[in-house]
Design a protein around this motif. Structure first.
Motif, PDB file in Angstrom:
ATOM      1  N   GLN A   1     -21.950 -36.363  30.108  1.00  0.00           N
ATOM      2  CA  GLN A   1     -20.769 -36.482  30.730  1.00  0.00           C
ATOM      3  C   GLN A   1     -19.921 -37.679  30.903  1.00  0.00           C
ATOM      4  O   GLN A   1     -20.709 -38.667  30.797  1.00  0.00           O
ATOM      5  CB  GLN A   1     -20.913 -35.973  32.176  1.00  0.00           C
ATOM      6  N   ARG A   2     -18.561 -37.589  30.887  1.00  0.00           N
ATOM      7  CA  ARG A   2     -17.900 -39.016  31.181  1.00  0.00           C
ATOM      8  C   ARG A   2     -18.211 -39.536  32.113  1.00  0.00           C
ATOM      9  O   ARG A   2     -17.939 -38.912  33.397  1.00  0.00           O
ATOM     10  CB  ARG A   2     -16.534 -38.700  30.654  1.00  0.00           C
ATOM     11  N   VAL A   3     -18.490 -40.821  32.363  1.00  0.00           N
ATOM     12  CA  VAL A   3     -18.528 -41.416  33.631  1.00  0.00           C
ATOM     13  C   VAL A   3     -17.360 -42.505  33.876  1.00  0.00           C
ATOM     14  O   VAL A   3     -17.130 -43.364  33.270  1.00  0.00           O
ATOM     15  CB  VAL A   3     -19.689 -42.381  33.601  1.00  0.00           C
ATOM     16  N   LEU A   4     -16.880 -42.342  35.135  1.00  0.00           N
ATOM     17  CA  LEU A   4     -15.815 -43.183  35.835  1.00  0.00           C
ATOM     18  C   LEU A   4     -16.430 -44.208  36.387  1.00  0.00           C
ATOM     19  O   LEU A   4     -17.493 -44.188  37.168  1.00  0.00           O
ATOM     20  CB  LEU A   4     -14.907 -42.308  36.511  1.00  0.00           C
ATOM     21  N   SER A   5     -15.684 -45.282  36.431  1.00  0.00           N
ATOM     22  CA  SER A   5     -15.896 -46.392  37.249  1.00  0.00           C
ATOM     23  C   SER A   5     -15.498 -46.051  38.807  1.00  0.00           C
ATOM     24  O   SER A   5     -14.710 -45.341  39.056  1.00  0.00           O
ATOM     25  CB  SER A   5     -15.452 -47.670  36.940  1.00  0.00           C
ATOM     26  N   THR A   6     -16.073 -47.112  39.721  1.00  0.00           N
ATOM     27  CA  THR A   6     -15.453 -46.927  41.038  1.00  0.00           C
ATOM     28  C   THR A   6     -14.143 -46.870  40.952  1.00  0.00           C
ATOM     29  O   THR A   6     -13.347 -46.026  41.618  1.00  0.00           O
ATOM     30  CB  THR A   6     -15.985 -48.309  41.820  1.00  0.00           C
ATOM     31  N   LYS A   7     -13.505 -47.632  40.377  1.00  0.00           N
ATOM     32  CA  LYS A   7     -11.938 -47.827  40.477  1.00  0.00           C
ATOM     33  C   LYS A   7     -11.302 -46.744  39.737  1.00  0.00           C
ATOM     34  O   LYS A   7     -10.268 -45.991  40.407  1.00  0.00           O
ATOM     35  CB  LYS A   7     -11.507 -49.237  39.826  1.00  0.00           C
ATOM     36  N   GLU A   8     -11.843 -46.331  38.643  1.00  0.00           N
ATOM     37  CA  GLU A   8     -11.211 -45.414  37.884  1.00  0.00           C
ATOM     38  C   GLU A   8     -11.211 -43.916  38.882  1.00  0.00           C
ATOM     39  O   GLU A   8     -10.331 -43.122  39.021  1.00  0.00           O
ATOM     40  CB  GLU A   8     -11.768 -44.576  36.644  1.00  0.00           C
ATOM     41  N   TRP A   9     -12.502 -43.784  39.719  1.00  0.00           N
ATOM     42  CA  TRP A   9     -12.738 -42.454  40.225  1.00  0.00           C
ATOM     43  C   TRP A   9     -11.762 -42.512  41.401  1.00  0.00           C
ATOM     44  O   TRP A   9     -11.093 -41.377  41.911  1.00  0.00           O
ATOM     45  CB  TRP A   9     -14.092 -42.424  40.748  1.00  0.00           C
ATOM     46  N   ALA A  10     -11.505 -43.611  42.163  1.00  0.00           N
ATOM     47  CA  ALA A  10     -10.772 -43.791  43.408  1.00  0.00           C
ATOM     48  C   ALA A  10      -9.202 -43.558  42.936  1.00  0.00           C
ATOM     49  O   ALA A  10      -8.373 -42.906  43.593  1.00  0.00           O
ATOM     50  CB  ALA A  10     -10.684 -45.079  44.017  1.00  0.00           C
ATOM     51  N   ALA A  11      -8.884 -44.039  41.600  1.00  0.00           N
ATOM     52  CA  ALA A  11      -7.635 -43.688  41.082  1.00  0.00           C
ATOM     53  C   ALA A  11      -7.194 -42.277  40.985  1.00  0.00           C
ATOM     54  O   ALA A  11      -5.977 -41.559  41.126  1.00  0.00           O
ATOM     55  CB  ALA A  11      -7.379 -44.396  39.648  1.00  0.00           C
ATOM     56  N   LYS A  12      -8.498 -41.442  40.687  1.00  0.00           N
ATOM     57  CA  LYS A  12      -8.225 -40.015  40.308  1.00  0.00           C
ATOM     58  C   LYS A  12      -7.714 -39.471  41.499  1.00  0.00           C
ATOM     59  O   LYS A  12      -6.959 -38.387  41.596  1.00  0.00           O
ATOM     60  CB  LYS A  12      -9.403 -39.212  39.831  1.00  0.00           C
ATOM     61  N   VAL A  13      -8.501 -39.869  42.916  1.00  0.00           N
ATOM     62  CA  VAL A  13      -8.277 -39.387  44.029  1.00  0.00           C
ATOM     63  C   VAL A  13      -6.623 -39.647  44.405  1.00  0.00           C
ATOM     64  O   VAL A  13      -6.111 -38.764  45.151  1.00  0.00           O
ATOM     65  CB  VAL A  13      -9.191 -39.693  45.109  1.00  0.00           C
ATOM     66  N   VAL A  14      -6.311 -40.870  44.044  1.00  0.00           N
ATOM     67  CA  VAL A  14      -5.224 -41.350  44.608  1.00  0.00           C
ATOM     68  C   VAL A  14      -4.013 -40.398  43.770  1.00  0.00           C
ATOM     69  O   VAL A  14      -3.056 -39.841  44.322  1.00  0.00           O
ATOM     70  CB  VAL A  14      -4.775 -42.727  44.146  1.00  0.00           C
ATOM     71  N   ASP A  15      -4.181 -40.171  42.471  1.00  0.00           N
ATOM     72  CA  ASP A  15      -3.467 -39.258  41.695  1.00  0.00           C
ATOM     73  C   ASP A  15      -3.393 -37.901  42.410  1.00  0.00           C
ATOM     74  O   ASP A  15      -2.064 -37.171  42.411  1.00  0.00           O
ATOM     75  CB  ASP A  15      -3.851 -39.187  40.244  1.00  0.00           C
ATOM     76  N   GLU A  16      -4.479 -37.400  42.642  1.00  0.00           N
ATOM     77  CA  GLU A  16      -4.484 -36.133  43.129  1.00  0.00           C
ATOM     78  C   GLU A  16      -3.691 -36.012  44.540  1.00  0.00           C
ATOM     79  O   GLU A  16      -2.811 -35.109  44.675  1.00  0.00           O
ATOM     80  CB  GLU A  16      -6.019 -35.851  43.431  1.00  0.00           C
ATOM     81  N   LEU A  17      -3.900 -36.967  45.204  1.00  0.00           N
ATOM     82  CA  LEU A  17      -3.128 -37.053  46.568  1.00  0.00           C
ATOM     83  C   LEU A  17      -1.550 -37.175  46.118  1.00  0.00           C
ATOM     84  O   LEU A  17      -0.743 -36.470  47.027  1.00  0.00           O
ATOM     85  CB  LEU A  17      -3.154 -38.228  47.394  1.00  0.00           C
ATOM     86  N   ASP A  18      -1.243 -38.151  45.299  1.00  0.00           N
ATOM     87  CA  ASP A  18       0.302 -38.275  44.828  1.00  0.00           C
ATOM     88  C   ASP A  18       0.847 -36.785  44.517  1.00  0.00           C
ATOM     89  O   ASP A  18       2.011 -36.637  44.469  1.00  0.00           O
ATOM     90  CB  ASP A  18       0.407 -39.232  44.014  1.00  0.00           C
ATOM     91  N   THR A  19       0.042 -35.916  43.602  1.00  0.00           N
ATOM     92  CA  THR A  19       0.571 -34.816  43.211  1.00  0.00           C
ATOM     93  C   THR A  19       0.508 -33.482  43.827  1.00  0.00           C
ATOM     94  O   THR A  19       1.005 -32.446  43.520  1.00  0.00           O
ATOM     95  CB  THR A  19       0.004 -34.579  41.750  1.00  0.00           C
ATOM     96  N   GLN A  20      -0.665 -33.718  44.839  1.00  0.00           N
ATOM     97  CA  GLN A  20      -1.029 -32.436  45.789  1.00  0.00           C
ATOM     98  C   GLN A  20       0.321 -31.986  46.455  1.00  0.00           C
ATOM     99  O   GLN A  20       1.038 -32.659  46.775  1.00  0.00           O
ATOM    100  CB  GLN A  20      -1.937 -32.945  46.595  1.00  0.00           C
ATOM    101  N   PHE A  21       0.087 -30.654  46.526  1.00  0.00           N
ATOM    102  CA  PHE A  21       1.167 -29.715  47.180  1.00  0.00           C
ATOM    103  C   PHE A  21       0.391 -29.799  48.763  1.00  0.00           C
ATOM    104  O   PHE A  21      -0.519 -29.164  49.017  1.00  0.00           O
ATOM    105  CB  PHE A  21       1.234 -28.225  46.960  1.00  0.00           C
ATOM    106  N   VAL A  22       1.432 -30.513  49.440  1.00  0.00           N
ATOM    107  CA  VAL A  22       0.663 -30.780  50.989  1.00  0.00           C
ATOM    108  C   VAL A  22       1.457 -29.727  51.953  1.00  0.00           C
ATOM    109  O   VAL A  22       2.758 -29.501  51.802  1.00  0.00           O
ATOM    110  CB  VAL A  22       1.239 -32.126  51.386  1.00  0.00           C
ATOM    111  N   SER A  23       0.642 -29.111  52.481  1.00  0.00           N
ATOM    112  CA  SER A  23       0.870 -28.187  53.620  1.00  0.00           C
ATOM    113  C   SER A  23       0.154 -27.997  54.445  1.00  0.00           C
ATOM    114  O   SER A  23      -1.054 -28.573  54.580  1.00  0.00           O
ATOM    115  CB  SER A  23       1.041 -26.995  52.962  1.00  0.00           C
ATOM    116  N   ASN A  24       0.461 -27.506  55.832  1.00  0.00           N
ATOM    117  CA  ASN A  24      -0.479 -27.578  56.922  1.00  0.00           C
ATOM    118  C   ASN A  24      -1.685 -26.283  56.535  1.00  0.00           C
ATOM    119  O   ASN A  24      -2.387 -26.127  57.562  1.00  0.00           O
ATOM    120  CB  ASN A  24       0.449 -26.932  58.274  1.00  0.00           C
ATOM    121  N   SER A  25      -1.527 -25.768  55.439  1.00  0.00           N
ATOM    122  CA  SER A  25      -2.281 -24.672  55.346  1.00  0.00           C
ATOM    123  C   SER A  25      -3.690 -25.290  54.546  1.00  0.00           C
ATOM    124  O   SER A  25      -4.391 -24.395  54.435  1.00  0.00           O
ATOM    125  CB  SER A  25      -1.776 -23.659  54.595  1.00  0.00           C
TER     126      SER A  25
END
Ligand code: NAD
Length: 366
Positions: free
Chosen positions: A336-360
């Protein structure tokens, strides 16, 4: 909302995982219009090196003017031979005591995409979702007398009614936010302190008629954590039992690198840190898993700042990154592809930036 957060990176992988978590906290600030003022302080081995003190006054002052504390981890072989007052973990004990952080919360929840790493059968581990609430500032680790001679040694397990009441209340309150069940763990067939503990739980439960309460002896609870861990919701117990049971529970999901924790006081001021230690052998290589520290930020938002939607957004982002098959070295399968600490955190940041945010957003494992 405007909050001050003290960040104490500590030793080993602490600086790397806290840096990743701060990026996530900043993203939450940007996305949800909050301002988090972040200031850094020293604790543990690096504080011993700089100040000859594992918890310098400067760090205490910084935490006192903050609304919450994010900590990496402390310790490492460099300080293993130090005299006891100059050990890194003394800094951790001292900060818990200074801020009266009596309630240690450790959520343990199965992450579907990580179940293959559990030492238990998948069908036993898959529905695990519990919160261990450990009393952190009393009991046998602090009781007096505690001393030894050449031929004998004594430790004292002391609890006052007040100390038990406040942790039991915390457990009942948490159960109200979860599935409404509390398992109180003691050794009431042998220990006087446990008889008092059980008595207090029986009294307190009258104020929480909506909560299901069961008592378990610590030995049988240790077995049930392996045979039927999904049966637990909130588990409340005294300091030493909680120390042992929470470590036992932490391996159920097979991924120490993803478990967060909180230690909070009566004012909901809290110290948030990953369950894992400073992993000195992998420090400085950008390979540590930052998930536990990122999820500790989610706990901070939820329990100290009452920002439940923001906390749920982090949890959902972390879960999505796992489900999408992105892992750091500790969790990646061969090939499996292995991400570095920084790369993995960047994925979470990207996800937060694109996530549909709702109270649900309801998914929750902190
Ligand atoms: P550890 O949790 O640091 O490491 C245990 C194992 O898990 C190691 O193989 C390590 O490489 C791995 N690991 C831990 N966190 C990881 C992460 N985020 N990503 C990838 N792999 C990870 O426990 P240990 O080895 O027993 O202790 C190392 C040092 O940490 C010691 O000095 C100990 O005293 C200290 N410690 C500190 C804390 C704390 O600060 N709260 C807690 C436990 C241990």
């Amino acid at each position: 909302m405007e909050k001050r957060v003290a960040v104490l990176p500590g030793d080993g992988i602490g600086p790397e995982v806290t840096a990743a978590a701060v990026k996530v906290l900043e993203t939450i600030g940007r996305r949800f219009n909050h301002t988090f003022h972040i200031e850094y302080g020293a604790i543990g081995g690096n504080a011993i090196d700089q100040f000859n003190n594992p918890l310098p006054d400067e760090t205490i002052k910084l935490c006192e003017k903050s609304d919450a504390v994010l900590l990496g981890a402390v310790g490492g072989p460099k300080w293993d031979q130090n005299p006891s007052e100059l050990r890194p973990e003394k800094g951790l004990l001292a900060i818990r005591k200074h801020f009266d952080l009596f309630a240690n919360l450790r959520p343990v929840a199965a992450v579907p995409s990580l179940l293959h790493a559990s030492p238990l059968k998948e069908e036993v581990a898959k529905d695990v979702n519990m919160m261990i609430v450990r009393e952190l500032t009393g009991g046998i680790y602090f009781g007096q007398p505690s001393r030894r001679t050449e031929s004998a040694a004594v430790d004292s397990l002391v609890y006052t009614r007040d100390e038990i009441e406040r942790i039991v209340e915390k457990a009942f309150e948490l159960a109200r936010l979860r599935r409404g069940k509390v398992t109180s763990v003691d050794k009431a067939n042998v220990l006087e302190s446990s008889k008092l503990w059980r008595e207090v739980v029986e009294e307190k439960k009258k104020a929480y008629p909506d909560i299901e309460v069961e008592h378990a002896l610590v030995d049988s609870c240790a077995m049930k954590l392996i045979t039927n861990p999904a049966a637990f919701d909130v588990v409340v117990t005294e300091n030493m039992f909680g120390d042992i049971l929470s470590d036992e529970a932490s391996v159920i999901t097979g991924s120490l690198g993803v478990l967060p924790s909180a230690s909070i006081n009566g004012d909901n001021f809290g110290l948030y840190e990953p369950v894992h230690g400073s992993a000195p052998e992998i420090a400085g290589q950008d390979i540590a898993n930052p998930a536990a520290t990122i999820l500790s930020v989610a706990m901070m938002l939820k329990y100290s700042f009452d920002l439940k939607t923001e906390a749920a957004a982090i949890e959902a982002a972390v879960n999505t990154v796992f489900e999408d098959g992105f892992f750091t070295a500790d969790l990646a399968s061969p090939g499996q592809r292995v991400l570095s600490t920084k790369e993995w955190a960047a994925k979470v940041v990207d996800e937060l930036d694109t996530q549909f945010v709702s109270n649900s957003i309801m998914f929750s494992y902190v």
